[in-house]
Design a protein around this motif. Structure first.
Motif, short mmCIF file in Angstrom:
data_model
loop_
_atom_site.label_atom_id
_atom_site.label_comp_id
_atom_site.label_asym_id
_atom_site.label_seq_id
_atom_site.Cartn_x
_atom_site.Cartn_y
_atom_site.Cartn_z
N ALA A 99 0.85 -1.20 0.00
CA ALA A 99 0.00 0.00 0.00
C ALA A 99 0.88 1.24 0.00
CB ALA A 99 -0.92 0.01 1.22
N GLN A 111 0.48 5.75 0.43
CA GLN A 111 -0.38 6.89 0.76
C GLN A 111 0.07 8.09 -0.04
OE1 GLN A 111 -0.38 8.11 4.88
NE2 GLN A 111 -1.92 9.69 4.53
N VAL A 170 -5.14 6.27 0.60
CA VAL A 170 -4.28 5.09 0.60
C VAL A 170 -4.76 4.19 -0.52
CG1 VAL A 170 -3.58 3.01 1.86
CG2 VAL A 170 -3.77 5.20 3.07
N TYR A 171 -3.82 3.78 -1.36
CA TYR A 171 -4.10 2.85 -2.45
C TYR A 171 -3.44 1.52 -2.10
CZ TYR A 171 -5.23 6.91 -5.37
OH TYR A 171 -5.79 8.05 -5.89
N THR A 172 -4.21 0.44 -2.13
CA THR A 172 -3.58 -0.86 -1.92
C THR A 172 -3.25 -1.47 -3.26
OG1 THR A 172 -5.58 -2.24 -1.97
CG2 THR A 172 -4.97 -1.24 0.17
N LEU A 195 -7.30 -4.62 3.93
CA LEU A 195 -7.37 -3.87 5.19
C LEU A 195 -6.11 -4.06 6.02
CD1 LEU A 195 -11.08 -4.34 6.37
CD2 LEU A 195 -10.03 -2.38 5.18
N VAL A 228 -3.61 -1.65 4.67
CA VAL A 228 -3.91 -0.29 5.11
C VAL A 228 -3.50 -0.13 6.58
CG1 VAL A 228 -5.77 1.38 5.56
CG2 VAL A 228 -5.79 0.02 3.45
N HIS A 229 -3.85 -1.09 7.39
CA HIS A 229 -3.54 -1.02 8.82
C HIS A 229 -2.03 -0.96 9.05
CE1 HIS A 229 -4.30 -1.34 13.07
NE2 HIS A 229 -3.53 -2.41 13.16
N LEU A 264 -5.94 1.34 10.88
CA LEU A 264 -7.36 1.43 10.52
C LEU A 264 -8.11 2.48 11.33
CD1 LEU A 264 -8.38 -2.29 9.89
CD2 LEU A 264 -7.84 -0.50 8.22
N VAL A 279 -9.08 5.47 9.15
CA VAL A 279 -9.98 5.34 7.99
C VAL A 279 -11.18 6.27 8.15
CG1 VAL A 279 -11.55 3.79 6.76
CG2 VAL A 279 -9.26 3.00 7.44
N VAL A 330 -8.73 4.12 -0.11
CA VAL A 330 -9.27 4.42 1.21
C VAL A 330 -8.90 5.86 1.59
CG1 VAL A 330 -9.19 3.78 3.66
CG2 VAL A 330 -8.99 2.02 1.89
N VAL A 348 -8.19 8.54 4.44
CA VAL A 348 -7.77 8.56 5.84
C VAL A 348 -7.71 10.00 6.33
CG1 VAL A 348 -6.53 6.37 5.71
CG2 VAL A 348 -5.31 8.48 5.23
#
Length: 155
Positions: free
Chosen positions: A30, A32, A37-39, A77, A80-81, A86, A89, A151, A153
């Motif tokens: 991922a 940012q 945020v792009y996974t 997820l 991202v975490h 998370l 988010v 996502v 954030v």
């Protein structure tokens, strides 16, 4: 979203946030940029193994593929975490899902609902998102599904 909310949702679903799946090529899980945020595309790995392999509509049935999409979202997820947590988010902005489709298979949206519905269960209204569900002829490692997230954030 507070930690209690997403953590409670995962507990209620009987799900544990896994470690980030290591990349299978030259990329990071991922990144940012600004408040997004792009996974990378996430596969349905469980303990380092794919949950299923093959084409949906031939080797893999729809319920198995739906579960695979859910696992992809869980792994996204985790990415991202690992990057930002998370707790930060604000909302899930977009889901892009790829389905390794047998010729004539056209239920890609049903398969990717596995990811979409899971994100709604975890984040509630903040899990409602835009989405693409795309059928493809091949995916890495013969996975039936691959999912990526965008996502938002906070600060």
């Amino acid at each position: 979203m507070s930690k209690t909310e997403w953590k409670d949702a995962l507990d209620r679903l009987g799900v544990v946030l896994p470690p980030v799946a290591p990349p299978v090529a030259a990329y990071v899980p991922a990144v940012q940029t600004g408040s997004l945020v792009y996974t990378s595309g996430q596969l349905p790995f469980v303990d380092g193994e794919l949950s299923a392999e093959g084409k949906v509509g031939a080797d893999v049935d729809v319920p198995t593929a739906v579960e695979a999409a859910r696992l992809c979202a869980l792994n996204a997820l985790a990415a991202v975490h690992d990057l930002v947590g998370l707790d930060r988010v604000v909302r899930i902005v977009k889901v892009v899902g790829f389905v390794n489709s047998a010729p004539g298979f056209t239920d890609q949206p049903i398969v990717i609902n596995g990811a979409s519905e899971f994100l709604g269960e975890v984040f509630g209204e903040a899990g409602v998102h835009a989405r693409s569900a795309v059928g493809v002829s091949e995916l890495p490692k013969n996975t039936p599904v691959e999912v990526e997230l965008i996502v938002e954030v906070d600060g």
